[in-house]
Motif scaffolding. Structure first.
Motif, PDB file in Angstrom:
ATOM      1  N   UNK A  18       0.954  -0.948   0.079  1.00  0.00           N
ATOM      2  CA  UNK A  18      -0.515   0.332   0.289  1.00  0.00           C
ATOM      3  C   UNK A  18       0.573   1.435  -0.213  1.00  0.00           C
ATOM      4  N   UNK A  19       0.525   2.027   0.406  1.00  0.00           N
ATOM      5  CA  UNK A  19       0.859   3.507  -0.088  1.00  0.00           C
ATOM      6  C   UNK A  19       1.419   4.174   1.619  1.00  0.00           C
ATOM      7  N   UNK A  20       2.454   4.496   0.797  1.00  0.00           N
ATOM      8  CA  UNK A  20       3.864   4.368   2.491  1.00  0.00           C
ATOM      9  C   UNK A  20       3.758   6.165   2.349  1.00  0.00           C
ATOM     10  N   UNK A  75       5.270   6.053  -7.076  1.00  0.00           N
ATOM     11  CA  UNK A  75       3.991   5.639  -6.908  1.00  0.00           C
ATOM     12  C   UNK A  75       3.520   5.773  -6.001  1.00  0.00           C
ATOM     13  N   UNK A  76       3.797   4.657  -4.781  1.00  0.00           N
ATOM     14  CA  UNK A  76       3.356   4.592  -3.893  1.00  0.00           C
ATOM     15  C   UNK A  76       4.305   5.142  -2.385  1.00  0.00           C
ATOM     16  N   UNK A 116      -5.685  10.725   3.739  1.00  0.00           N
ATOM     17  CA  UNK A 116      -6.469  10.766   3.131  1.00  0.00           C
ATOM     18  C   UNK A 116      -5.764  10.368   1.966  1.00  0.00           C
ATOM     19  N   UNK A 117      -4.525   9.858   1.536  1.00  0.00           N
ATOM     20  CA  UNK A 117      -3.649   8.636   0.971  1.00  0.00           C
ATOM     21  C   UNK A 117      -3.870   7.733   1.220  1.00  0.00           C
TER      22      UNK A 117
END
Length: 160
Positions: A18-20, A75-76, A116-117
């Motif tokens: 996932x996003x970090x 990207x993440x 938010x992300x």
């Protein structure tokens, strides 16, 4: 609420899916060149470039103690430049440059962006290296501002 996950490793190579967001503490002088930022710059030039521009153009933006800047580096993966240090420590300085209230304010901004992300947060022991802070003062801020809002946090101790 779960606790902070402590791991041995490099915070510039965050674990998991996932996003970090990789968070670290910066000074309010616009200086970038010692400590964890060197590892960040070796991996990505963008956070340093953005931080220096943010400082240079501070008359027209929110740069200052307690501010946070977010730079997407993959990207993440994002890097969060958190201004939580007044000046830098020198041979002549007395006291430490860490400002806990500024770290606290920057963590609020970090939490908002992480939510938010949909991101997890990864960091070294922010404010406790060159800034001279005590982890016993920083850890409760992380718990209150990030963990209490359901944001997973991993703290990296460099080595083995």
């Amino acid at each position: 609420m779960t606790g902070i996950e402590y791991v041995r490793g490099d915070a510039t190579a965050p674990r998991g899916k996932g996003v970090k967001i990789i968070a670290h503490v910066c000074n309010d002088l616009g200086g970038w060149g010692k400590g964890f930022v060197l590892a960040v710059s070796r991996r990505w030039p963008g956070p340093e470039t953005a931080f220096r521009r943010w400082h240079r153009e501070r008359a027209g933006n929110d740069f200052g103690l307690g501010a946070a800047q977010f730079v997407q580096v993959e990207p993440y993966v994002w890097v969060a430049n958190l201004v939580g240090q007044r000046g830098i420590r020198t041979a002549r300085s007395s006291g430490v440059p860490v400002r806990y209230e500024a770290i606290d304010a920057a963590l609020v901004r970090l939490a908002d962006r992480a939510l938010e992300l949909g991101a997890s947060v990864h960091m070294p022991r922010i404010g406790c290296g060159l800034a001279g802070g005590k982890w016993s003062r920083v850890e409760p801020l992380i718990a209150e501002r990030l963990l209490a809002r359901g944001i997973p946090v991993t703290v990296y101790d460099f080595g083995a």
